[in-house]
Design an enzyme around this catalytic site. Structure first.
Site, short mmCIF file in Angstrom:
data_model
loop_
_atom_site.label_atom_id
_atom_site.label_comp_id
_atom_site.label_asym_id
_atom_site.label_seq_id
_atom_site.Cartn_x
_atom_site.Cartn_y
_atom_site.Cartn_z
N ILE A 64 -46.98 10.67 30.49
CA ILE A 64 -45.95 11.68 30.26
C ILE A 64 -46.21 12.22 28.85
CG2 ILE A 64 -44.33 9.87 29.52
CD1 ILE A 64 -42.02 11.65 30.42
N SER A 65 -46.26 13.52 28.72
CA SER A 65 -46.66 14.13 27.45
C SER A 65 -45.64 13.89 26.35
CB SER A 65 -46.87 15.64 27.63
OG SER A 65 -47.96 15.90 28.47
N GLN A 66 -46.13 13.93 25.13
CA GLN A 66 -45.30 13.89 23.92
C GLN A 66 -44.23 14.99 24.02
OE1 GLN A 66 -47.69 15.32 20.77
NE2 GLN A 66 -46.25 14.86 19.14
#
Length: 212
Positions: A64-66
């Site tokens: 899951i992206s920053q």
């Protein structure tokens, strides 16, 4: 204090410190990031880090992206409520939910069937009725619903996929990481059938898989 209240405080702090302080200004993007409960998109073992300034592992070796990167990529699309968006790489569905808060319809393609299924279940439980998910090859896009006002790609191909630019509407925008090893985030804009590329920043995403 309940855990729900602790998460709510952490979410507000995340938006203030990680996103607003790094010059994300779109009020709709900020509102979506304040609203969506990122901890619901990660497994219980990683929830204590859900609002930290970092990507987190999800199933099948993906991430899951920053939070800042989610906000930046979303803002670059310059969305409006009538926009139709194609997302390549549903993952856990967090970025999908952010998009769904902002636009009329989100069409999302995920190459890993397990992730497509779990994201669909999660987003349905959260009552997102404007999200459409399919298991498929992201390089091919989703031609049945093209053209799209915006395309967001959450994994890095080695070069811009031609089929995705074909499915981008005139005056549309695509945000995509490009490269292997060292990657760069690009904004792609389509004018008169031609694409114009603008480098945004260096990034690190999982490689895009599938057949171009």
């Amino acid at each position: 204090m309940t855990q729900a209240n602790e998460f709510a405080i952490a979410r507000k702090k995340m938006v203030r410190d990680q996103i607003e302080n790094r010059d994300i200004r779109d009020p709709d993007v900020l509102a979506a990031m304040r609203k969506i409960e990122r901890h619901l998109f990660v497994t219980s073992e990683f929830r204590k880090w859900a609002y930290h300034d970092r990507p987190l592992p999800i199933d099948k070796g993906q991430t899951i992206s920053q939070p800042y990167m989610v906000a930046l990529m979303t803002e670059l699309l310059n969305l409006n409520p009538d926009s139709k968006v194609l997302e390549i790489g549903t993952g856990c569905g967090y970025q999908t939910a952010v998009l769904a808060e902002l636009v009329q319809n989100v069409y999302s393609v995920e190459i890993l069937s397990e992730l497509a299924k779990s994201a669909k279940t999660r987003l349905k439980a959260l009552n997102y009725q404007n999200v459409h998910i399919k298991h498929g090859n992201g390089y091919h896009g989703w031609i049945e619903h093209a053209p799209y006002d915006a395309v967001l790609v959450t994994a890095a191909p080695k070069k811009i996929p031609h089929r995705l630019t074909q499915q981008l509407a005139e005056d549309g925008r695509m945000v995509i990481p490009i490269g292997s090893g060292m990657q760069e985030l690009f904004l792609i804009q389509k004018y008169c059938g031609k694409v114009e590329t603008t480098r945004i920043t260096g990034v690190s995403f999982v490689p895009m898989t599938g057949t171009p």
